[in-house]
Every structure is written in structure tokens, then in C-alpha cells.
Design a protein around this motif. Structure first.
Motif, PDB file in Angstrom:
ATOM      1  N   VAL A  38       0.642  -1.355  -0.173  1.00 30.75           N
ATOM      2  CA  VAL A  38       0.182  -0.010  -0.147  1.00 30.75           C
ATOM      3  C   VAL A  38       0.833   1.327  -0.159  1.00 30.75           C
ATOM      4  O   VAL A  38       1.712   1.369   0.173  1.00 30.75           O
ATOM      5  N   LEU A  92      -9.568   4.836  -7.949  1.00 33.60           N
ATOM      6  CA  LEU A  92      -8.883   3.258  -8.004  1.00 33.60           C
ATOM      7  C   LEU A  92      -7.949   3.159  -8.780  1.00 33.60           C
ATOM      8  O   LEU A  92      -7.611   1.552  -8.881  1.00 33.60           O
ATOM      9  N   SER A  93      -7.241   3.794  -9.151  1.00 34.21           N
ATOM     10  CA  SER A  93      -5.846   4.070 -10.097  1.00 34.21           C
ATOM     11  C   SER A  93      -4.495   4.271  -9.275  1.00 34.21           C
ATOM     12  O   SER A  93      -3.239   4.014  -9.836  1.00 34.21           O
ATOM     13  N   ASN A 113      -2.478   2.938  -5.883  1.00 31.75           N
ATOM     14  CA  ASN A 113      -2.644   2.001  -5.973  1.00 31.75           C
ATOM     15  C   ASN A 113      -3.753   1.843  -6.712  1.00 31.75           C
ATOM     16  O   ASN A 113      -4.291   1.768  -6.713  1.00 31.75           O
ATOM     17  N   LYS A 114      -3.623   0.621  -7.804  1.00 36.01           N
ATOM     18  CA  LYS A 114      -3.686  -0.244  -8.349  1.00 36.01           C
ATOM     19  C   LYS A 114      -5.554  -1.571  -7.590  1.00 36.01           C
ATOM     20  O   LYS A 114      -5.043  -2.020  -7.549  1.00 36.01           O
ATOM     21  N   ILE A 115      -6.633  -0.399  -7.995  1.00 42.18           N
ATOM     22  CA  ILE A 115      -7.677  -1.184  -6.988  1.00 42.18           C
ATOM     23  C   ILE A 115      -8.126  -2.603  -8.031  1.00 42.18           C
ATOM     24  O   ILE A 115      -8.021  -1.779  -9.257  1.00 42.18           O
ATOM     25  N   THR A 116      -8.101  -3.241  -7.637  1.00 40.50           N
ATOM     26  CA  THR A 116      -8.486  -4.407  -8.003  1.00 40.50           C
ATOM     27  C   THR A 116      -9.856  -4.955  -7.101  1.00 40.50           C
ATOM     28  O   THR A 116     -10.268  -4.857  -6.312  1.00 40.50           O
ATOM     29  N   ASP A 137      -9.162  -6.293  -4.007  1.00 45.68           N
ATOM     30  CA  ASP A 137      -8.911  -5.740  -3.087  1.00 45.68           C
ATOM     31  C   ASP A 137     -10.467  -5.774  -2.143  1.00 45.68           C
ATOM     32  O   ASP A 137     -10.757  -5.141  -0.858  1.00 45.68           O
ATOM     33  N   GLY A 160      -7.380  -4.572   1.541  1.00 42.82           N
ATOM     34  CA  GLY A 160      -7.723  -3.700   0.419  1.00 42.82           C
ATOM     35  C   GLY A 160      -8.653  -2.075   1.173  1.00 42.82           C
ATOM     36  O   GLY A 160      -8.458  -1.282   0.520  1.00 42.82           O
ATOM     37  N   ARG A 203      -5.826   0.444   0.620  1.00 47.66           N
ATOM     38  CA  ARG A 203      -5.146   0.453  -0.475  1.00 47.66           C
ATOM     39  C   ARG A 203      -5.991   1.673  -1.236  1.00 47.66           C
ATOM     40  O   ARG A 203      -5.764   2.377  -1.203  1.00 47.66           O
ATOM     41  N   LEU A 204      -7.868   1.469  -0.645  1.00 45.03           N
ATOM     42  CA  LEU A 204      -8.738   2.128  -1.631  1.00 45.03           C
ATOM     43  C   LEU A 204      -8.389   3.419  -0.720  1.00 45.03           C
ATOM     44  O   LEU A 204      -8.968   4.576  -1.245  1.00 45.03           O
ATOM     45  N   ASN A 226      -5.837   5.485  -2.078  1.00 45.05           N
ATOM     46  CA  ASN A 226      -6.043   6.501  -2.642  1.00 45.05           C
ATOM     47  C   ASN A 226      -7.084   7.835  -2.656  1.00 45.05           C
ATOM     48  O   ASN A 226      -6.855   9.286  -3.039  1.00 45.05           O
TER      49      ASN A 226
END
Length: 437
Positions: free
Chosen positions: A221, A340-341, A344-347, A350, A415, A418-419, A422
Motif C-alpha cells: 500500500v 481506483l488507480s 494503488n491499482k484497485i482490483t 481488494d 483492500g 489501499r482504497l 487513494n
């Protein structure tokens, strides 16, 4: 003379064993009965397997009365009396507690893979009638160290407590789970759990025991460098404390700060859970938040309920807009959106491991100026897109997030961190090559 033979030896020992059983049987039955509740004891035949009510029974006084030839058993929980200013006489159950109670804060969190050190605090509480002196340490994963390795504590009386901080240096980090346990030593015994008294006024309190273990997970993160965050607390959320896991030491804001417009210098202002309900004056001061955002700040509003329309553009809360299935699939409708990018690239990954729910207090409708980058829904429910709304306003941004971050962050859900990282980094200019860590 009687000759000893294997048969006579066996027979003699059998007689001794039967006699022993007959001698101890009454005591064993009493002990087993003491571990059952009254209903189970009165069942015929009573179970000869131990029950689970031993400690409850030890705190209950029983008396047998005879009424018109009928035997009646009356039980009363043993209570203690306290005199509390303002409340008067307060009765509480007699508590049988360990001599030393130890816990850790936070109970769970994440450790960024690039983290060099982290803080873990052990709380030690004494139930000893008199002075209690001992030591406390952390049991760590292999290759990790703590400073100090062991700390001494001395508590003067029953009920006293002390917080002992440790600086933990992780070994080689990976995206996996780690645990650290606080161990207190006193009078030759070790203690690895603590308790918290829970309950409401008018109800009998109870002690909730938990192991003194910090559950951590290594997480990839990143968050924009040098973030200055102001946090207006809501109704009992632990989000501000969770930000420490990201290396962000948020400043606690007051209503005077918001109403007076003293928000300059913060990159982000975060409103805690149901902040508008927690602070009745916040609605009147909302213009200061919108002004701050237009001048280049980022305002992040966590979920609210009821009549709520305080954004820079119109939106409306629904009555049933929520997603209670924590495993409900999440679609990324705008994967290239900054929230979302970057950084951190959120997938979809997450959103694995979330607890209790996806969130509630979702928006039902909103102005086209808002972007809704996520969609999720419960089974047989219409698609819910109002859990995360993002809008540009002037030089800054406004975010409404109804996702249950206040539940996920204290539980160390990767996740969610990480979100949220962002969202916090939204005001940093990615194109300009803002540094991240």
C-alpha cells in the motif's frame, strides 16, 4: 498363609478400586452438578459429563425453601455494591478476574511492505489488592525485534493500569499474516489476555475476554508523501487511529476549527462516521467545508443517515440503499478513475476478506457532476452505485464514501487500506509526479 497368585492380585486390586470409586463418587457427582445449570441438574438422569456453568454457579447464591410441602430452590447472582456520584447505589455482579489483564492496541492493522518500524502498545491492568510489579514483553514473528525487549511495570492498587509502548522493527516483509502477542509476567505466572467490561445502563455488565494479540498483515500500500490530514471524529469510529498504519498522524479537528474555517494547511479533511449527527452545528458550518474544497482541499465524508444533502452538488440518501453481504461482488465501473488507480491499482481482489457488510447509507440519486466508480448489490437487489461518489469542485474534490471502512480498517482488511489511501491521495497531482511511499 494365602498364596499370592495373579488372579488374587487382580481380585484384590479390583476390590480396592471399587471401594475407591464408591468413596469418591459423591464428591465427583457434586463437582459435576456444580458445572450444570439448575434445569440440567433436575433432569433425570442428570448428565455425568461436565457442563459449562461452573463459574456462573460460583457467583450465584442458592437457598432451598419449603412452601406447603413443596421444595423450592431460589437463586440470586452475587453482587457487589458501589456508590457512584450522580447515580447513587449501583449493584454489579461479583467479578472473578485474573490478577493481571493485558491487551494491545490496536488489535489489528496492516504493515506496509516498505515500513521500517511500527508502534504497538500493551495495556496492563491490575486486579491485585495492593502493589503489583512485573514485566511485559512482545512475542514476535521470527526475525522481528522490539524496543524495549522487555519492560517493567508497577501498579499501586487494584484497578490501576499503565500503557507500555514498543517500537517494533519488522524482518523481511511479505503479503501475509503476522501476529504479535503481549505477555505480562507477575508472581511467577504469565498472562496473555485481557478483558473489557461491556453492557448498557440498566443491564448487568459482563467481561469480554480477548487474547492480547495484534493481528497484522503485510500489504503493498502506498500513500502520497507528506500528507496533512484533519479528522473530525464521528460516532465511535476508529478510522483516525487506523491511519497510523499508513504513517499518517491525523490532527483531531473540533467544531470550532470547522466553523471558523481553520482548515488551511490540510491536504485532506475527513469527517468521521455520522459526523453530522454527532455534531449538530456541522450542518450550519458546512459552507466552510465546501469553501475549503473549492480552494483546493479534499473533503471526505463517511456514511450518514437521514436527511442529508450537504455536497457541492445535489444528492439524496435512500431508505434501503445498503449492501449487507460482505462477499457481494464488486464491479469497477471506472477502473482508470484516480480513486481506483493511484497510487494503488484497485482490483476486485481488494474487496476480498471484508467483514460484516459492504456498507450502508448509500446514495439513491445524485447530480451528474459526481462520478460513481463502483457497483455492488445483495442477492435480488437492484445495482447499488451510490457507495462511493467523487466530484471535482473548484480546485479541489469532494468524496462521499458509504463503504464500511470504519469496520474494515480496524480489522486490518488490506483492500480497505489501499482504497482509503487513494482517497486521501486524491488531491495530489499524479501527472506532476507526486512522490509516494
Amino acid at each position: 498363609m494365602v498364596e499370592r497368585t495373579p488372579f488374587l492380585n487382580f481380585f484384590t486390586h479390583l476390590i480396592l478400586f471399587i471401594g475407591f470409586v464408591f468413596c469418591i463418587a459423591p464428591f465427583a457427582i457434586v463437582a459435576i452438578a456444580a458445572s450444570h445449570n439448575l434445569k440440567d441438574v433436575n433432569d433425570v438422569p442428570m448428565s455425568l459429563l461436565p457442563g459449562s456453568d461452573f463459574w456462573v454457579n460460583m457467583k450465584t447464591a442458592w437457598v432451598t425453601a419449603d412452601y406447603d410441602g413443596v421444595e423450592i430452590k431460589l437463586g440470586q447472582l452475587v453482587q457487589t455494591l458501589h456508590r457512584v456520584t450522580g447515580e447513587g447505589t449501583v449493584y454489579e455482579p461479583l467479578v472473578v478476574a485474573p490478577a493481571i489483564s493485558v491487551s494491545v492496541t490496536p488489535a489489528a492493522g496492516v504493515v506496509p511492505l516498505t515500513e521500517k518500524t511500527l508502534m504497538v502498545a500493551a495495556q496492563v491492568r491490575s486486579n491485585v489488592k495492593g502493589t503489583a510489579a512485573g514485566t511485559v514483553k512482545l512475542e514476535l514473528p521470527k526475525g522481528w525485534t522490539a524496543t524495549p525487549e522487555q519492560a517493567e511495570f508497577s501498579l499501586a492498587k487494584d484497578g490501576d493500569s499503565v500503557e507500555v509502548p514498543f517500537v517494533v522493527t519488522p524482518g523481511k516483509m511479505a503479503e501475509t499474516a503476522y501476529s504479535m502477542t503481549a505477555v505480562a509476567s507477575y508472581a511467577g505466572r504469565e498472562y496473555r489476555e485481557g478483558y473489557q467490561t461491556v453492557g448498557y445502563a440498566g443491564l448487568l455488565p459482563a467481561n469480554l475476554y480477548q487474547p492480547a494479540t495484534y493481528r497484522a498483515r503485510g500489504v503493498d500500500v502506498k500513500v502520497a508523501e507528506g500528507m496533512k490530514v484533519g479528522y473530525l471524529p464521528g460516532t465511535g469510529d476508529a478510522v483516525q487511529a487506523s491511519l497510523e498504519n499508513l504513517g499518517i498522524h491525523a490532527t483531531t479537528l473540533t467544531m470550532d476549527d470547522v466553523a471558523g474555517g481553520r482548515l488551511f494547511g490540510y491536504d485532506v479533511v475527513v469527517l468521521g462516521v455520522r459526523a453530522y449527527a454527532a455534531h449538530p452545528g456541522l450542518a450550519a458550518a458546512n459552507g466552510q467545508l465546501l469553501k475549503y474544497a473549492k480552494n483546493g482541499g479534499v473533503v471526505i465524508v463517511q456514511y450518514n443517515l437521514g436527511q442529508f444533502d450537504y455536497g457541492p452538488y445535489r444528492y439524496s440518501l435512500g431508505n434501503a440503499e445498503k449492501v449487507v453481504d460482505e462477499k457481494a461482488p464488486v464491479q469497477l465501473l471506472m477502473p482508470e478513475s484516480p480513486v481506483l488507480s493511484w497510487p494503488n491499482k484497485i482490483t476486485a481482489r481488494d474487496f476480498d476478506g471484508w467483514v460484516e457488510e459492504r456498507g450502508h447509507g448509500f446514495m439513491e440519486s445524485w447530480d451528474p457532476q459526481y462520478q460513481a466508480p463502483l457497483e455492488m448489490h445483495d442477492a435480488e437487489q437492484d445495482p447499488q452505485k451510490g457507495g462511493l461518489l467523487v466530484a471535482k469542485t473548484g480546485k479541489g474534490a469532494y468524496v462521499y464514501v458509504a463503504l464500511a471502512l470504519y469496520r474494515e480498517l480496524p480489522e486490518g482488511v488490506p483492500g480497505a487500506y489501499r482504497l482509503f489511501a487513494n482517497l486521501l491521495s486524491l488531491g495530489k497531482d499524479k501527472a506532476a509526479g507526486a512522490e509516494s511511499k
